[in-house]
Scaffold this active site. Structure first.
Site, PDB file in Angstrom:
ATOM      1  N   GLY A  42       0.844  -1.185   0.000  1.00  0.00           N
ATOM      2  CA  GLY A  42       0.000   0.000   0.000  1.00  0.00           C
ATOM      3  C   GLY A  42       0.878   1.233   0.000  1.00  0.00           C
ATOM      4  N   GLN A  48       2.888   9.958   1.069  1.00  0.00           N
ATOM      5  CA  GLN A  48       4.159   9.234   1.127  1.00  0.00           C
ATOM      6  C   GLN A  48       5.034   9.508  -0.094  1.00  0.00           C
ATOM      7  OE1 GLN A  48       2.105   5.332   2.262  1.00  0.00           O
ATOM      8  NE2 GLN A  48       4.093   5.201   3.304  1.00  0.00           N
ATOM      9  N   CYS A  74       5.723   0.150   7.413  1.00  0.00           N
ATOM     10  CA  CYS A  74       5.366   1.357   6.676  1.00  0.00           C
ATOM     11  C   CYS A  74       6.567   1.775   5.845  1.00  0.00           C
ATOM     12  CB  CYS A  74       4.967   2.464   7.646  1.00  0.00           C
ATOM     13  SG  CYS A  74       4.492   4.001   6.823  1.00  0.00           S
ATOM     14  N   LEU A  75       6.325   2.024   4.554  1.00  0.00           N
ATOM     15  CA  LEU A  75       7.429   2.420   3.670  1.00  0.00           C
ATOM     16  C   LEU A  75       8.056   3.749   4.090  1.00  0.00           C
ATOM     17  CD1 LEU A  75       5.876   1.397   0.227  1.00  0.00           C
ATOM     18  CD2 LEU A  75       7.573   0.151   1.595  1.00  0.00           C
ATOM     19  N   HIS A 120      -4.799   1.464   7.382  1.00  0.00           N
ATOM     20  CA  HIS A 120      -3.442   2.016   7.454  1.00  0.00           C
ATOM     21  C   HIS A 120      -3.291   3.174   6.467  1.00  0.00           C
ATOM     22  CE1 HIS A 120       1.101   1.416   7.747  1.00  0.00           C
ATOM     23  NE2 HIS A 120       0.972   2.165   6.662  1.00  0.00           N
ATOM     24  N   GLU A 121      -3.699   2.939   5.213  1.00  0.00           N
ATOM     25  CA  GLU A 121      -3.529   3.977   4.187  1.00  0.00           C
ATOM     26  C   GLU A 121      -4.465   5.162   4.431  1.00  0.00           C
ATOM     27  OE1 GLU A 121      -0.884   3.769   2.553  1.00  0.00           O
ATOM     28  OE2 GLU A 121      -0.516   1.645   2.886  1.00  0.00           O
ATOM     29  N   HIS A 126      -2.924   7.467   6.809  1.00  0.00           N
ATOM     30  CA  HIS A 126      -1.951   8.370   6.178  1.00  0.00           C
ATOM     31  C   HIS A 126      -2.626   9.632   5.648  1.00  0.00           C
ATOM     32  CE1 HIS A 126       2.000   6.568   6.256  1.00  0.00           C
ATOM     33  NE2 HIS A 126       1.526   5.400   5.842  1.00  0.00           N
TER      34      HIS A 126
END
Length: 152
Positions: free
Chosen positions: A45, A50, A93-94, A135-136, A139
């Site tokens: 994701g 991000q 998380c990236l 999660h996304e 963000h």
């Protein structure tokens, strides 16, 4: 085009993202870049902040690491319902590399969003897909997995 991933503690990760006003070629280009960036990272994701874009859009592909790719784009997503039953997973998380966090999220959700064509979609998700959408969506609201850890 692979875009650079914004890394914590960059302030852009803490911003409330603006709604997308138009699903157009520019947005489709962003979605394409985000998918390419996500697969390259490699993640499941990726939200627009991000990659430094403060718009309410994210991409995900919950299955590509274990099966056939099934990419989805979520524009202006809304979580309409969340189950009272919770699940706890270790999330990465990236934007926060090499720092997985145990996070508790609803086991099932129902969401509504626009896809990359501007078509309104509605769907039910469970397990990893539900966690990924939560999660996304976090963000897009300036919330990180680190915030869940502090609350635990």
């Amino acid at each position: 085009m692979i875009r650079p991933i914004v890394i914590h503690p960059d302030d852009r990760l803490r911003q409330l993202c603006a709604p997308v006003l138009s699903v157009d070629d520019d947005l489709r280009g962003l979605i394409s870049d985000m998918l390419e960036t996500m697969y390259d990272a490699p993640g499941r994701g990726l939200a627009a902040p991000q990659v430094g874009v403060l718009s309410r859009v994210f991409v995900m592909d919950a299955t590509w690491k274990t099966g056939e790719p099934s990419p989805l784009a979520f524009v202006n997503p809304e979580i309409l319902w969340a189950s009272p039953e919770m699940q706890s997973n270790e999330e990465g998380c990236l934007s926060i590399p090499d720092m997985p966090v145990q996070v508790s999220r609803p086991a099932r959700i129902e969401a509504m969003w626009l896809d990359e064509t501007g078509t309104q979609r509605r769907g039910a998700f469970e397990g990893f897909e539900a966690a990924c959408i939560c999660h996304e969506t976090d963000h897009l609201n300036g919330v990180l997995i680190l915030d869940h850890e502090a609350a635990a």
